[in-house]
Write a protein that holds these residues in place. Structure first.
Motif, PDB file in Angstrom:
ATOM      1  N   TYR A   1     -64.628 -16.506 -29.298  1.00 52.85           N
ATOM      2  CA  TYR A   1     -64.456 -16.111 -27.892  1.00 52.85           C
ATOM      3  C   TYR A   1     -65.571 -15.152 -27.480  1.00 52.85           C
ATOM      4  CZ  TYR A   1     -61.793 -15.253 -23.606  1.00 52.85           C
ATOM      5  OH  TYR A   1     -61.391 -15.189 -22.295  1.00 52.85           O
TER       6      TYR A   1
ATOM      7  N   TYR B   1     -59.587 -15.989 -33.410  1.00 49.20           N
ATOM      8  CA  TYR B   1     -60.397 -16.595 -32.357  1.00 49.20           C
ATOM      9  C   TYR B   1     -61.453 -15.656 -31.784  1.00 49.20           C
ATOM     10  CZ  TYR B   1     -56.275 -19.621 -32.469  1.00 49.20           C
ATOM     11  OH  TYR B   1     -55.258 -20.443 -32.875  1.00 49.20           O
TER      12      TYR B   1
ATOM     13  N   PRO C   1     -63.923 -19.177 -21.703  1.00 51.26           N
ATOM     14  CA  PRO C   1     -65.075 -19.404 -22.583  1.00 51.26           C
ATOM     15  C   PRO C   1     -66.003 -20.496 -22.074  1.00 51.26           C
ATOM     16  CG  PRO C   1     -63.071 -19.185 -23.880  1.00 51.26           C
ATOM     17  CD  PRO C   1     -62.651 -19.246 -22.438  1.00 51.26           C
TER      18      PRO C   1
ATOM     19  N   VAL D   1     -61.106 -22.145 -25.986  1.00 50.38           N
ATOM     20  CA  VAL D   1     -62.070 -21.565 -26.920  1.00 50.38           C
ATOM     21  C   VAL D   1     -62.374 -22.543 -28.057  1.00 50.38           C
ATOM     22  CG1 VAL D   1     -60.407 -20.355 -28.416  1.00 50.38           C
ATOM     23  CG2 VAL D   1     -62.704 -19.437 -28.126  1.00 50.38           C
TER      24      VAL D   1
END
Length: 310
Positions: free
Chosen positions: A144, A140, A102, A26
């Motif tokens: 993401y 994150y 991702p 990511v």
């Protein structure tokens, strides 16, 4: 005891390495070090079901559970997707999205994982489990969500979706795919301006993703599904006590509807997608699940259809 300690020392470093690798992908996306993959392998269509000669009743994107390792496979050998296409030929179905990457890179096609797959099958599942927790991590999660939402949007456009067309998009997710589906809502709304409905099947997610731009979320669940139940206990955002969480706001807004599929289990011979376990009415668990999904989509489209003009 000695055997237990050996397992701890053996698995511990693997868990640490997996946690770092899951974050790397990511971050690589966010930094622009690598571009997401958009092309599919030769012979794999961007969508199946309704043909390109007319608009489908809906586009359905299937986000599989942690067993998803490549474009072609799914935990049930593709049986649920096949049942949906057979039962609702008016749908255009996409099953190739990589919810745990991702960068949209199939896990099983990476050289190091090809080697590991022949030796340590468990690591393939462990990788995807770690990706779920990265997607749920507030540090994150926005990145993401944008990455996988953009991946889904790109695949829909390649399958013929026209932004602003008004054709509904359905995100059907199994297990951990529910975390990804909820996270993709904002990006899909931004890029496609589409009516969006979520259907979770044994959904394992933290309830933190904003569902304001989703019309509804249909939760297919069962008393026999212990894994989904663990998710409702594990994440505080799913608890009623946290009234301000995205999940509870959506629930108060009337967007969440539960559909009981008892006595199905999360996995195994009595799972939601079992082609052998039978109900008293003679249908298999797989047939009932497909019928339920199709019924939800058709009911939504019937309710949204304009009244006949005199």
């Amino acid at each position: 005891m000695n055997t237990y300690l050996l397992w701890v020392f053996a698995i511990g470093p693997v868990l640490i390495a997996e946690a770092l690798l899951a974050r790397y992908e990511v971050l690589a996306y966010g930094a622009g070090w690598r571009a997401p993959i958009t092309e599919l392998p030769a012979g794999v269509p961007y969508a199946r079901g309704a043909g390109p000669d007319g608009p489908p009743a809906a586009y359905l994107v299937y986000l599989d559970g942690i067993g998803k390792r490549r474009v072609r496979d799914s935990r049930d050998g593709g049986q649920l997707v096949k049942a949906l296409i057979a039962g609702a030929p008016e749908l255009r179905v996409l099953g190739q999205v990589q919810p745990y990457s991702p960068l949209a890179a199939p896990l099983a096609e990476r050289p190091v994982w090809k080697w590991l797959r022949r030796r340590i099958q468990l690591l393939l599942f462990l990788h995807n489990v770690m990706q779920i927790f990265v997607a749920a991590d507030q540090r994150y999660r926005p990145l993401y969500n944008r990455a996988v939402g953009s991946q889904i949007s790109t695949q829909l456009k390649l399958a013929g979706y026209r932004p602003g067309s008004g054709i509904p998009v359905v995100l059907l997710s199994y297990s951990g795919g529910a975390q990804v589906a909820g996270g993709a809502v904002e990006e899909l709304h931004t890029q496609l301006r589409c009516p969006l409905m979520l259907i979770t099947l044994g959904g394992f997610h933290n309830g933190a993703n904003d569902l304001a731009h989703a019309e509804s979320l249909h939760r297919l669940t069962s008393a026999g599904d212990r894994i989904e139940r663990v998710g409702t206990w594990m994440f505080p955002q799913r608890w009623r006590l946290f009234r301000g969480s995205a999940w509870n706001r959506a629930n108060r807004a009337g967007k969440i509807t539960a559909h009981r599929l008892d006595p199905a289990t999360h996995v195994g011979p009595r799972s939601y997608v079992s082609p052998t376990a039978r109900l008293p009415d003679g249908r298999t668990h797989l047939e009932r699940t497909a019928d339920t999904v199709i019924g939800i989509i058709r009911a939504r489209n019937s309710a949204a259809a304009p009244p006949d003009q005199p």
